[in-house]
Design a protein around this motif. Structure first.
Motif, PDB file in Angstrom:
ATOM      1  N   ARG A 115     109.188  -1.746  34.804  1.00 12.75           N
ATOM      2  CA  ARG A 115     110.604  -1.538  35.129  1.00 12.75           C
ATOM      3  C   ARG A 115     110.884  -0.106  35.570  1.00 12.75           C
ATOM      4  NH1 ARG A 115     109.786  -4.177  30.733  1.00 12.75           N
ATOM      5  NH2 ARG A 115     110.355  -2.477  29.305  1.00 12.75           N
ATOM      6  N   VAL A 116     109.835   0.608  35.941  1.00 13.48           N
ATOM      7  CA  VAL A 116     109.980   1.970  36.445  1.00 13.48           C
ATOM      8  C   VAL A 116     108.938   2.203  37.539  1.00 13.48           C
ATOM      9  CG1 VAL A 116     108.438   2.887  34.659  1.00 13.48           C
ATOM     10  CG2 VAL A 116     110.002   4.432  35.833  1.00 13.48           C
ATOM     11  N   GLU A 117     109.327   2.975  38.547  1.00 16.40           N
ATOM     12  CA  GLU A 117     108.404   3.408  39.593  1.00 16.40           C
ATOM     13  C   GLU A 117     108.425   4.928  39.641  1.00 16.40           C
ATOM     14  OE1 GLU A 117     107.770   3.377  44.453  1.00 16.40           O
ATOM     15  OE2 GLU A 117     109.504   2.355  43.558  1.00 16.40           O
ATOM     16  N   VAL A 118     107.285   5.547  39.364  1.00 15.32           N
ATOM     17  CA  VAL A 118     107.192   7.005  39.392  1.00 15.32           C
ATOM     18  C   VAL A 118     107.052   7.472  40.845  1.00 15.32           C
ATOM     19  CG1 VAL A 118     105.798   9.004  38.737  1.00 15.32           C
ATOM     20  CG2 VAL A 118     106.195   7.161  37.094  1.00 15.32           C
ATOM     21  N   LEU A 119     107.903   8.421  41.236  1.00 20.07           N
ATOM     22  CA  LEU A 119     107.844   9.002  42.573  1.00 20.07           C
ATOM     23  C   LEU A 119     107.127  10.345  42.561  1.00 20.07           C
ATOM     24  CD1 LEU A 119     111.526   8.177  43.615  1.00 20.07           C
ATOM     25  CD2 LEU A 119     109.459   6.801  43.980  1.00 20.07           C
ATOM     26  N   GLU A 120     107.335  11.106  41.511  1.00 16.98           N
ATOM     27  CA  GLU A 120     106.682  12.410  41.307  1.00 16.98           C
ATOM     28  C   GLU A 120     106.499  12.605  39.799  1.00 16.98           C
ATOM     29  OE1 GLU A 120     109.029  15.536  42.936  1.00 16.98           O
ATOM     30  OE2 GLU A 120     109.174  14.626  44.929  1.00 16.98           O
ATOM     31  N   PRO A 121     105.406  13.280  39.409  1.00 15.63           N
ATOM     32  CA  PRO A 121     104.358  13.907  40.216  1.00 15.63           C
ATOM     33  C   PRO A 121     103.293  12.899  40.640  1.00 15.63           C
ATOM     34  CG  PRO A 121     103.960  14.328  37.907  1.00 15.63           C
ATOM     35  CD  PRO A 121     105.267  13.575  37.977  1.00 15.63           C
ATOM     36  N   GLU A 122     102.539  13.246  41.657  1.00 15.01           N
ATOM     37  CA  GLU A 122     101.503  12.371  42.177  1.00 15.01           C
ATOM     38  C   GLU A 122     100.409  12.142  41.139  1.00 15.01           C
ATOM     39  OE1 GLU A 122      99.454   9.778  44.241  1.00 15.01           O
ATOM     40  OE2 GLU A 122     101.429  10.557  44.844  1.00 15.01           O
ATOM     41  N   GLU A 123     100.135  13.160  40.302  1.00  8.09           N
ATOM     42  CA  GLU A 123      99.111  13.009  39.269  1.00  8.09           C
ATOM     43  C   GLU A 123      99.457  11.875  38.307  1.00  8.09           C
ATOM     44  OE1 GLU A 123      99.212  17.323  40.509  1.00  8.09           O
ATOM     45  OE2 GLU A 123     100.648  15.742  40.015  1.00  8.09           O
ATOM     46  N   LEU A 124     100.737  11.715  38.001  1.00  5.49           N
ATOM     47  CA  LEU A 124     101.149  10.644  37.102  1.00  5.49           C
ATOM     48  C   LEU A 124     101.059   9.290  37.794  1.00  5.49           C
ATOM     49  CD1 LEU A 124     102.194   9.798  34.366  1.00  5.49           C
ATOM     50  CD2 LEU A 124     104.532  10.261  35.140  1.00  5.49           C
TER      51      LEU A 124
END
Length: 325
Positions: free
Chosen positions: A298-307
């Motif tokens: 239910r979440v999309e990480v945009l930053e940081p790329e490492e995550l």
């Protein structure tokens, strides 16, 4: 405290205490506040504290007793001046709102204390039943689902702080388990968890330890000398405040309640059909990663790329673990 001092000032004047005027009244109030706060003090200590002679302090003690506050003097080692245990503070010195605030705080601490203090305090401050005095609009419960071990830990840490004894315990953290020895200085309740803050002899630095993660507590036989902590070390909020790791992520609408609960209304931006955009700084990589993972898909990480890369590896590992063989 200011309102108490003002009322105590007027009360003493009505009781007929005379002397050097405002300076004397302030000193009498100061002596009473010291005795209420630390329980006992010697005449030489009070004389040095207020920069007067010991004879002046003796006269002040007599004036306080004549005002109706019974003081007890004990001679010899460990002796000093204290307020009689049977003394009941005049209710007129404390407003009902102040009294309820005191009772709410004390009952909250009682929820994690082996020896409750509420009833004894209520008997000193109230003329009626303690249960009636406790009625108020605020109920504080600091316990957790494992109340008994938590209460025992708090009692052990509190005793060590008061006695200036070193604490040794087993501690579990992200890199494994270890045994730590610390000089404990404060018990801290923050964000629904209890911590002990002190000087870690193993790391030779001030550290914060979560009570949930420590066990097998032992007291050291020797007392330690209080260290003077640097000013920056006394700012315990630095352990909890925002850090330098920046997260930018888009959450599903279904998670709005949780974002509001944890970070307040206005912590995100509405993106119509795309979801809720949140940007926030974290203190540590571990906290940020675990928090994001708790939202599942239910979440999309945009930053940081490492995550983002780390989450892809996690997804691939899960897929391999659960795929049919």
């Amino acid at each position: 405290m200011r309102s108490i001092c003002r009322k105590l000032n007027l009360w003493m004047r009505f009781e007929g205490i005379q002397g050097e005027g405002t300076m004397k009244i302030d000193r009498l109030i100061g002596i009473i506040m010291i005795l209420l706060r630390q329980g006992r003090a010697t005449a030489p200590e009070l004389a040095e504290r207020f920069e007067v002679s010991r004879r002046t302090i003796n006269r002040d003690i007599e004036d306080i007793c004549r005002a109706g506050i019974p003081l007890v003097t004990m001679q010899g080692y460990g002796g000093g001046i204290s307020i009689a245990d049977s003394f009941k503070v005049d209710r007129s010195l404390i407003t009902q709102e102040e009294l309820q605030a005191i009772f709410s705080g004390v009952k909250g601490l009682d929820s994690v204390s082996e020896r409750p203090h509420f009833r004894a305090l209520a008997e000193k401050l109230c003329s009626g039943p303690a249960d009636t005095a406790a009625e108020g609009a605020i109920l504080i419960d600091l316990a957790s689902h494992y109340q008994t071990p938590l209460t025992q830990k708090i009692a052990a840490v509190k005793g060590a702080i008061q006695e200036r004894r070193r604490l040794s315990f087993r501690y579990c953290y992200e890199k494994g388990e270890c045994r730590r020895t610390i000089e404990p200085y404060k018990l801290v309740f923050k964000w629904s968890s209890w911590y002990v803050w002190g000087y870690c002899l193993d790391r030779e630095a001030f550290r914060l330890f979560k009570l949930n993660r420590l066990w097998d507590i032992e007291w050291d036989g020797e007392r330690f000398e209080t260290r003077k902590a640097p000013v920056e070390e006394l700012d315990l909020d630095r352990f909890f405040s925002a850090g330098t790791l920046h997260l930018k992520a888009r959450f599903a609408q279904s998670e709005k309640y949780r974002l509001i609960e944890e970070y307040g209304v206005g912590c995100y931006q509405e993106e119509r059909e795309r979801g809720l955009l949140l940007e926030r700084d974290f203190v540590s990589w571990k906290n940020m990663r675990e928090w994001v993972l708790s939202f599942g898909d239910r979440v999309e990480v945009l930053e940081p790329e490492e995550l983002r890369a780390d989450l892809r590896r996690q997804a691939e590992n899960l897929l391999r673990q659960y795929q049919d063989t």
